[in-house]
Design a protein around this motif. Structure first.
Motif, PDB file in Angstrom:
ATOM      1  N   ALA A   1       4.860   7.246  11.362  1.00 27.16           N
ATOM      2  CA  ALA A   1       5.876   7.971  10.594  1.00 27.16           C
ATOM      3  C   ALA A   1       6.953   6.989  10.125  1.00 27.16           C
ATOM      4  O   ALA A   1       7.461   6.182  10.905  1.00 27.16           O
ATOM      5  CB  ALA A   1       6.510   9.060  11.454  1.00 27.16           C
ATOM      6  N   GLY A   2       7.292   7.035   8.849  1.00 27.36           N
ATOM      7  CA  GLY A   2       8.304   6.126   8.300  1.00 27.36           C
ATOM      8  C   GLY A   2       7.794   4.726   8.041  1.00 27.36           C
ATOM      9  O   GLY A   2       8.570   3.825   7.730  1.00 27.36           O
ATOM     10  N   LYS A   3       6.483   4.516   8.182  1.00 31.63           N
ATOM     11  CA  LYS A   3       5.880   3.191   7.981  1.00 31.63           C
ATOM     12  C   LYS A   3       4.947   3.199   6.776  1.00 31.63           C
ATOM     13  O   LYS A   3       4.509   4.250   6.311  1.00 31.63           O
ATOM     14  CB  LYS A   3       5.065   2.786   9.216  1.00 31.63           C
ATOM     15  N   THR A   4       4.654   2.024   6.294  1.00 34.02           N
ATOM     16  CA  THR A   4       3.667   1.879   5.235  1.00 34.02           C
ATOM     17  C   THR A   4       2.844   0.622   5.494  1.00 34.02           C
ATOM     18  O   THR A   4       3.177  -0.174   6.374  1.00 34.02           O
ATOM     19  CB  THR A   4       4.328   1.835   3.844  1.00 34.02           C
TER      20      THR A   4
ATOM     21  N   PRO B   1       8.240  -1.112   7.855  1.00 36.65           N
ATOM     22  CA  PRO B   1       9.020   0.094   7.558  1.00 36.65           C
ATOM     23  C   PRO B   1       8.901   0.456   6.075  1.00 36.65           C
ATOM     24  O   PRO B   1       8.953  -0.421   5.209  1.00 36.65           O
ATOM     25  CB  PRO B   1      10.457  -0.321   7.918  1.00 36.65           C
ATOM     26  N   GLU B   2       8.752   1.734   5.805  1.00 39.89           N
ATOM     27  CA  GLU B   2       8.569   2.192   4.429  1.00 39.89           C
ATOM     28  C   GLU B   2       9.764   1.846   3.555  1.00 39.89           C
ATOM     29  O   GLU B   2       9.629   1.582   2.365  1.00 39.89           O
ATOM     30  CB  GLU B   2       8.347   3.708   4.433  1.00 39.89           C
TER      31      GLU B   2
ATOM     32  N   GLY C   1       0.836  -1.185   0.000  1.00 37.05           N
ATOM     33  CA  GLY C   1       0.000   0.000   0.000  1.00 37.05           C
ATOM     34  C   GLY C   1       0.875   1.241   0.000  1.00 37.05           C
ATOM     35  O   GLY C   1       2.069   1.176  -0.316  1.00 37.05           O
ATOM     36  N   LYS C   2       0.307   2.364   0.390  1.00 36.99           N
ATOM     37  CA  LYS C   2       1.038   3.623   0.421  1.00 36.99           C
ATOM     38  C   LYS C   2       1.058   4.189   1.837  1.00 36.99           C
ATOM     39  O   LYS C   2       0.112   3.977   2.605  1.00 36.99           O
ATOM     40  CB  LYS C   2       0.389   4.627  -0.537  1.00 36.99           C
ATOM     41  N   PRO C   3       2.130   4.877   2.205  1.00 27.45           N
ATOM     42  CA  PRO C   3       2.213   5.471   3.541  1.00 27.45           C
ATOM     43  C   PRO C   3       1.023   6.364   3.865  1.00 27.45           C
ATOM     44  O   PRO C   3       0.580   6.430   5.017  1.00 27.45           O
ATOM     45  CB  PRO C   3       3.517   6.283   3.491  1.00 27.45           C
ATOM     46  N   GLU C   4       0.488   7.035   2.830  1.00 25.80           N
ATOM     47  CA  GLU C   4      -0.649   7.939   3.051  1.00 25.80           C
ATOM     48  C   GLU C   4      -1.864   7.214   3.619  1.00 25.80           C
ATOM     49  O   GLU C   4      -2.737   7.823   4.235  1.00 25.80           O
ATOM     50  CB  GLU C   4      -1.054   8.618   1.742  1.00 25.80           C
ATOM     51  N   SER C   5      -1.937   5.891   3.387  1.00 22.68           N
ATOM     52  CA  SER C   5      -3.090   5.117   3.873  1.00 22.68           C
ATOM     53  C   SER C   5      -3.142   5.072   5.392  1.00 22.68           C
ATOM     54  O   SER C   5      -4.193   4.810   5.976  1.00 22.68           O
ATOM     55  CB  SER C   5      -3.028   3.696   3.316  1.00 22.68           C
ATOM     56  N   LEU C   6      -2.001   5.304   6.044  1.00 23.71           N
ATOM     57  CA  LEU C   6      -1.939   5.241   7.506  1.00 23.71           C
ATOM     58  C   LEU C   6      -2.154   6.589   8.167  1.00 23.71           C
ATOM     59  O   LEU C   6      -2.097   6.705   9.385  1.00 23.71           O
ATOM     60  CB  LEU C   6      -0.576   4.667   7.937  1.00 23.71           C
TER      61      LEU C   6
END
Length: 197
Positions: free
Chosen positions: A93-96, A172-173, A77-82
């Motif tokens: 932060a820094g996760k996806t 982690p992203e 997915g994308k980090p923005e989803s969190l």
């Protein structure tokens, strides 16, 4: 997964981490002074899409089914989803998010039977064998794949029936997901499926 106006996120400690600790993980007992796990309790990594040879016993309403489980794939997915509120943005932060797909087939045992909890056993490892964090979602995340549905607890399992499950996890992203995992209790290492590098 259901689509609702409001999505709530809740991170849950990964049971896989506890299982790896319980059977001494990869340290073979050197750090804790314990004994290495017997070979029968360890699991070699299978290839994604390869069914596990050992049937997994799962129980619901006093009935026990024996399931063939297969780690299928992971969709990133994308980090923005969190990103929900400020608290979520700080926590993730820094996760996806990654969506882990695993199929289960009722191969033997009691049938028909009420649905057991399959999805709680599904996890993943990122590079360095770091357990992903399971994510409990109320509603759905932005960008959730169309085929990532809620588990149906009303439809009984029939013998020979196969279902596919989708579990979101946090990683982690900057790290790639390396394995799909399936818990086998606290005394055996999880089953593992290696993803293509």
């Amino acid at each position: 997964m259901r689509t609702t106006k409001k999505t709530a996120l809740a991170a849950v400690a990964v049971f896989a981490a506890l299982a790896l600790t319980a059977c001494n993980g990869s340290d073979d007992g050197k750090k804790s002074g314990g004994k290495a796990a017997p070979d029968s309790m360890k699991s070699e990594a299978l290839k994604a899409g390869q069914p596990a040879s050992e049937l997994q016993e799962l129980t619901a309403d006093k009935k026990t089914g024996k399931f063939t489980v297969t780690g299928q794939r992971v969709v990133m997915g994308k980090p923005e989803s969190l990103k929900g509120n400020k608290e979520d943005e700080k926590k993730y932060a820094g996760k996806t998010v990654a969506y882990v797909y695993l199929s289960a087939k009722l191969s033997d045992g009691d049938a028909p039977m009420k649905p057991p909890m399959v999805i709680t056993n599904i996890g993943a490892l990122s590079q360095g064998s770091l357990p992903a964090t399971r994510l409990m979602v109320i509603g759905s995340l932005p960008g959730t794949p169309a085929d990532c549905h809620d588990e149906d607890f009303n439809k009984p399992w029939q013998k020979g029936e196969e279902r596919t499950f989708c579990q979101p996890v946090v990683v982690p992203e900057s790290s790639k997901v390396s394995h799909i995992t399936f818990m086998r209790g606290f005394y055996k290492e999880p089953l593992k499926w290696a993803l293509e590098k």
